[in-house]
Write a protein that holds these residues in place. Structure first.
Motif, PDB file in Angstrom:
ATOM      1  N   VAL A  22       0.823  -1.212   0.000  1.00 10.03           N
ATOM      2  CA  VAL A  22       0.000   0.000   0.000  1.00 10.03           C
ATOM      3  C   VAL A  22       0.858   1.263   0.000  1.00 10.03           C
ATOM      4  O   VAL A  22       0.590   2.214  -0.731  1.00 10.03           O
ATOM      5  CB  VAL A  22      -0.949   0.002   1.233  1.00 10.03           C
ATOM      6  CG1 VAL A  22      -1.836   1.229   1.237  1.00 10.03           C
ATOM      7  CG2 VAL A  22      -1.785  -1.263   1.257  1.00 10.03           C
ATOM      8  N   HIS A  23       1.900   1.267   0.844  1.00  8.19           N
ATOM      9  CA  HIS A  23       2.800   2.416   0.983  1.00  8.19           C
ATOM     10  C   HIS A  23       4.243   1.920   1.065  1.00  8.19           C
ATOM     11  O   HIS A  23       4.824   1.894   2.157  1.00  8.19           O
ATOM     12  CB  HIS A  23       2.456   3.235   2.238  1.00  8.19           C
ATOM     13  CG  HIS A  23       1.146   3.912   2.166  1.00  8.19           C
ATOM     14  ND1 HIS A  23       0.923   5.027   1.385  1.00  8.19           N
ATOM     15  CD2 HIS A  23      -0.042   3.641   2.757  1.00  8.19           C
ATOM     16  CE1 HIS A  23      -0.330   5.402   1.508  1.00  8.19           C
ATOM     17  NE2 HIS A  23      -0.940   4.572   2.331  1.00  8.19           N
ATOM     18  N   PRO A  24       4.838   1.534  -0.063  1.00  8.82           N
ATOM     19  CA  PRO A  24       6.177   0.941  -0.014  1.00  8.82           C
ATOM     20  C   PRO A  24       7.255   1.868   0.558  1.00  8.82           C
ATOM     21  O   PRO A  24       8.088   1.421   1.340  1.00  8.82           O
ATOM     22  CB  PRO A  24       6.471   0.570  -1.465  1.00  8.82           C
ATOM     23  CG  PRO A  24       5.435   1.240  -2.289  1.00  8.82           C
ATOM     24  CD  PRO A  24       4.292   1.573  -1.406  1.00  8.82           C
ATOM     25  N   VAL A  25       7.232   3.135   0.237  1.00  3.92           N
ATOM     26  CA  VAL A  25       8.275   4.050   0.721  1.00  3.92           C
ATOM     27  C   VAL A  25       8.174   4.219   2.234  1.00  3.92           C
ATOM     28  O   VAL A  25       9.174   4.112   2.949  1.00  3.92           O
ATOM     29  CB  VAL A  25       8.208   5.420  -0.002  1.00  3.92           C
ATOM     30  CG1 VAL A  25       9.194   6.405   0.596  1.00  3.92           C
ATOM     31  CG2 VAL A  25       8.478   5.236  -1.485  1.00  3.92           C
ATOM     32  N   LEU A  26       6.964   4.460   2.722  1.00  7.81           N
ATOM     33  CA  LEU A  26       6.766   4.583   4.172  1.00  7.81           C
ATOM     34  C   LEU A  26       7.206   3.306   4.885  1.00  7.81           C
ATOM     35  O   LEU A  26       7.844   3.355   5.929  1.00  7.81           O
ATOM     36  CB  LEU A  26       5.290   4.831   4.498  1.00  7.81           C
ATOM     37  CG  LEU A  26       4.736   6.234   4.374  1.00  7.81           C
ATOM     38  CD1 LEU A  26       3.239   6.242   4.682  1.00  7.81           C
ATOM     39  CD2 LEU A  26       5.455   7.193   5.284  1.00  7.81           C
ATOM     40  N   SER A  27       6.857   2.167   4.317  1.00  7.39           N
ATOM     41  CA  SER A  27       7.165   0.878   4.935  1.00  7.39           C
ATOM     42  C   SER A  27       8.667   0.642   5.021  1.00  7.39           C
ATOM     43  O   SER A  27       9.181   0.247   6.063  1.00  7.39           O
ATOM     44  CB  SER A  27       6.529  -0.259   4.131  1.00  7.39           C
ATOM     45  OG  SER A  27       5.147  -0.107   4.089  1.00  7.39           O
ATOM     46  N   ILE A  28       9.359   0.879   3.944  1.00  5.82           N
ATOM     47  CA  ILE A  28      10.811   0.649   3.912  1.00  5.82           C
ATOM     48  C   ILE A  28      11.519   1.615   4.868  1.00  5.82           C
ATOM     49  O   ILE A  28      12.416   1.216   5.601  1.00  5.82           O
ATOM     50  CB  ILE A  28      11.349   0.748   2.469  1.00  5.82           C
ATOM     51  CG1 ILE A  28      10.822  -0.442   1.663  1.00  5.82           C
ATOM     52  CG2 ILE A  28      12.868   0.800   2.449  1.00  5.82           C
ATOM     53  CD1 ILE A  28      10.997  -0.336   0.177  1.00  5.82           C
TER      54      ILE A  28
END
Length: 119
Positions: free
Chosen positions: A95-101
């Motif tokens: 859903v939010h790859p940048v936030l997650s990483i």
């Protein structure tokens, strides 16, 4: 009153965004709310979490609330946010790859630093 440094404002905004997105995902999938809406219980948790982040005196040095030595959440709200984080955390990557990483990187860094300090 002194203005906080810009990077502190960004850090606070990033944390608010992450918490908001996790609560929104949780509410949408667990309570069948439409995208962009929260049920009353999740809205209350959302507002509470953002208020806690806004007033956090440790924002400059802390990583995440779960890694903080001082727990400023009321016990009931702390359990609710933990449930949201436990459920939404693993589901955030698509859903939010940048936030997650970014979240994983900061979490791993804080765990390494805590291990060094204790070890």
């Amino acid at each position: 009153m002194q203005q906080p440094p810009k990077n502190l404002d960004k850090k606070r905004a990033d944390e608010k965004l992450l918490v908001s997105e996790m609560i929104a995902l949780y509410c949408r999938k667990q309570h069948d709310t439409p995208k962009g809406a929260l049920c009353p219980e999740c809205q209350q948790l959302h507002d509470y979490a953002l208020a806690r982040i806004e007033k956090c005196p440790f924002m400059e040095t802390k990583t995440f609330c779960s890694a903080c030595k001082v727990h400023c959440y009321k016990p009931e709200m702390r359990e609710k946010i933990r449930a949201v984080m436990r459920w939404a955390g693993p589901r955030m990557l698509p859903v939010h790859p940048v936030l997650s990483i970014r979240h994983v990187a900061v979490t791993l860094k804080s765990k390494r630093e805590a291990k060094k300090a204790n070890g």
